[in-house]
Structures are given as structure tokens and as C-alpha cells.
Design a protein around this motif. Structure first.
Motif, PDB file in Angstrom:
ATOM      1  N   VAL A 118      22.998  99.870   9.706  1.00 27.35           N
ATOM      2  CA  VAL A 118      22.875  98.421   9.778  1.00 27.35           C
ATOM      3  C   VAL A 118      21.993  97.993   8.613  1.00 27.35           C
ATOM      4  CG1 VAL A 118      23.231  98.234  12.264  1.00 27.35           C
ATOM      5  CG2 VAL A 118      20.929  98.557  11.374  1.00 27.35           C
ATOM      6  N   TYR A 119      22.079  96.726   8.256  1.00 25.89           N
ATOM      7  CA  TYR A 119      21.353  96.234   7.093  1.00 25.89           C
ATOM      8  C   TYR A 119      20.482  95.054   7.488  1.00 25.89           C
ATOM      9  CZ  TYR A 119      24.635  99.099   4.541  1.00 25.89           C
ATOM     10  OH  TYR A 119      25.370 100.158   4.085  1.00 25.89           O
ATOM     11  N   MET A 133      27.315  92.050  11.328  1.00 25.59           N
ATOM     12  CA  MET A 133      28.331  92.937  10.775  1.00 25.59           C
ATOM     13  C   MET A 133      29.643  92.922  11.543  1.00 25.59           C
ATOM     14  SD  MET A 133      25.860  96.079   9.744  1.00 25.59           S
ATOM     15  CE  MET A 133      26.997  96.785   8.567  1.00 25.59           C
ATOM     16  N   ARG A 134      29.769  92.082  12.553  1.00 26.05           N
ATOM     17  CA  ARG A 134      30.982  92.076  13.361  1.00 26.05           C
ATOM     18  C   ARG A 134      31.745  90.754  13.235  1.00 26.05           C
ATOM     19  NH1 ARG A 134      27.335  95.215  16.706  1.00 26.05           N
ATOM     20  NH2 ARG A 134      28.195  97.294  16.921  1.00 26.05           N
ATOM     21  N   PHE A 138      34.318  89.783   7.029  1.00 22.93           N
ATOM     22  CA  PHE A 138      33.056  90.412   6.640  1.00 22.93           C
ATOM     23  C   PHE A 138      32.986  90.663   5.131  1.00 22.93           C
ATOM     24  CE2 PHE A 138      30.460  94.194   5.809  1.00 22.93           C
ATOM     25  CZ  PHE A 138      29.246  93.770   6.331  1.00 22.93           C
ATOM     26  N   ASN A 139      34.059  91.182   4.542  1.00 25.38           N
ATOM     27  CA  ASN A 139      34.032  91.489   3.101  1.00 25.38           C
ATOM     28  C   ASN A 139      33.826  90.232   2.262  1.00 25.38           C
ATOM     29  OD1 ASN A 139      34.354  94.238   3.530  1.00 25.38           O
ATOM     30  ND2 ASN A 139      36.587  94.095   3.495  1.00 25.38           N
ATOM     31  N   VAL A 142      30.183  89.240   2.535  1.00 27.67           N
ATOM     32  CA  VAL A 142      29.349  90.098   1.690  1.00 27.67           C
ATOM     33  C   VAL A 142      29.419  89.638   0.235  1.00 27.67           C
ATOM     34  CG1 VAL A 142      29.178  92.442   0.757  1.00 27.67           C
ATOM     35  CG2 VAL A 142      29.347  92.097   3.217  1.00 27.67           C
ATOM     36  N   VAL A 156      27.995  98.080   1.156  1.00 20.46           N
ATOM     37  CA  VAL A 156      27.816  97.543   2.508  1.00 20.46           C
ATOM     38  C   VAL A 156      29.171  97.484   3.200  1.00 20.46           C
ATOM     39  CG1 VAL A 156      27.072  95.548   3.861  1.00 20.46           C
ATOM     40  CG2 VAL A 156      25.793  96.233   1.823  1.00 20.46           C
ATOM     41  N   ARG A 157      29.275  98.156   4.335  1.00 22.32           N
ATOM     42  CA  ARG A 157      30.501  98.214   5.125  1.00 22.32           C
ATOM     43  C   ARG A 157      30.203  97.748   6.540  1.00 22.32           C
ATOM     44  NH1 ARG A 157      32.404  98.551   0.853  1.00 22.32           N
ATOM     45  NH2 ARG A 157      33.045 100.371  -0.274  1.00 22.32           N
ATOM     46  N   PRO A 158      31.222  97.260   7.251  1.00 21.96           N
ATOM     47  CA  PRO A 158      30.999  96.876   8.653  1.00 21.96           C
ATOM     48  C   PRO A 158      30.540  98.076   9.479  1.00 21.96           C
ATOM     49  CG  PRO A 158      33.179  96.184   7.905  1.00 21.96           C
ATOM     50  CD  PRO A 158      32.593  97.041   6.827  1.00 21.96           C
ATOM     51  N   LEU A 159      29.776  97.806  10.522  1.00 26.12           N
ATOM     52  CA  LEU A 159      29.269  98.865  11.384  1.00 26.12           C
ATOM     53  C   LEU A 159      30.404  99.595  12.081  1.00 26.12           C
ATOM     54  CD1 LEU A 159      26.796 100.257  12.613  1.00 26.12           C
ATOM     55  CD2 LEU A 159      26.768  98.494  14.369  1.00 26.12           C
TER      56      LEU A 159
END
Length: 193
Positions: A118-119, A133-134, A138-139, A142, A156-159
């Protein structure tokens, strides 16, 4: 207009709003239903000390609280990032937050107990704000954050990936089908008695 059709937010455009992904919302609501639906029927069949109407009330309240948590949305504009909830959700239950772009100093990853990442945004005052992140899109979110903060967010990628929620949704639908069969069998026994 889809999430992919909107441009990055700027002072001349409206804020970009990112809601919780529909797949996640649907899966969590159905899972809640599948886990709680049989309880009042089982309480009635087993002569439980907790009456069925009380269970129905608790399930209803729990459903409202879950739905309130699932109204989370992220709003990005030229000034900063906000996490909000629907207007009917009391701040005592779910409190959002606001962070100006000028206050963002870094984005720090933290590992979860399940091995994911997580960030957190770090602010000049030292506070940490969890990056949602949900969300659907999402992209794109970001990319908007990277454009406003100049923080490198390429890794950074989704959880959770969508395939994980599809598997959970499939298991939930199976559980719900078994619940409906169980409730039907319990009701037919009640009718015979």
C-alpha cells in the motif's frame, strides 16, 4: 464519458472523481448478504436466544454501514486530492481527508500482512495519507497524481487485481446459492411442522 476519455485535471477543467470499482462493491455487498442471510432463519429453526427480528435489524444496520463505507470516492483537482463519502454518511462513521498538492512531499510504500503493498502520501507536516487503491480508473488516477506532484508513480499498482475479485465473486455466488437452498429447506421443514 468513460474514465479513459477524460483528460488530466487542471485549473480549467472540472475535478476528476474516482469511485470504488463496481466489481469490488458488488462482491463485498453480495459476500455480506451470503454470510448473514441464513442467520435469522437458522435462529428461528434452532430456537436461538437471539430472536430473528433482532437479527434482521442487525443485518439491515450492518448492510447500511457497509454500503456507507463503499461510497468512498477520490476527487482530484488542480488544488489537491480528497477522499470523500456520500453526503448522508456521518463524519463520525467515515471521515474523509484533503491534501493539497503543495503539501505532498513523497509517496512511501508499506507492505501489508498479506504481502501486498500500500502507498501513503507524506505531507510536509509529517502526516501520512493512504492512497486509495480500489477505485475504478486507478491507472488514470495515478497518472493524474504524477502530473500534479511530479512523484514517479510508474511502479504503483492496485493492491488487488480484478481476477482476485472475480474469483471471490464466483465463490460468493456459490455460497449464496447454497444459502438459498438451505433457507428453502429450512422453510419447507417449518411448513411441514
Amino acid at each position: 464519458m468513460s474514465d479513459g476519455d477524460r483528460s488530466l485535471p487542471s485549473a480549467a477543467t472540472e475535478p476528476s472523481v474516482f469511485k470504488l470499482a463496481p466489481l469490488i462493491r458488488l462482491t463485498l455487498l453480495l459476500l455480506y448478504l451470503a454470510l448473514t442471510l441464513p442467520l435469522p432463519f437458522l435462529a428461528a429453526m434452532t430456537a436461538s436466544v437471539i430472536p430473528s427480528p433482532l437479527l434482521w435489524t442487525g443485518i439491515g444496520l450492518g448492510g447500511v454501514l457497509l454500503y456507507a463505507a463503499l461510497t468512498e470516492r477520490v476527487v482530484l483537482d488542480s488544488h489537491g486530492i480528497q477522499v470523500r463519502y456520500a453526503g448522508w454518511v456521518p463524519p463520525v462513521f467515515r471521515r474523509g481527508w484533503t491534501l493539497a498538492w503543495s503539501e505532498v512531499t513523497a509517496l512511501k510504500p508499506r507492505s501489508t500482512g498479506q504481502g501486498g503493498l500500500v502507498y501513503y502520501f507524506l505531507s510536509r507536516s509529517g502526516q501520512a495519507y493512504l492512497l486509495p487503491m480500489r477505485v475504478a480508473g486507478f491507472n488514470r488516477m495515478v497518472k493524474c497524481v504524477q502530473a500534479e506532484t511530479t512523484i514517479d508513480m510508474t511502479d504503483v499498482r492496485p493492491l488487488s487485481q480484478p481476477w482476485m475479485y472475480f474469483i471471490l465473486l464466483g465463490c460468493t455466488v456459490l455460497l449464496l446459492a447454497i444459502d438459498l437452498w438451505t433457507v428453502g429447506a429450512a422453510l419447507s421443514q417449518t411448513i411441514k411442522v
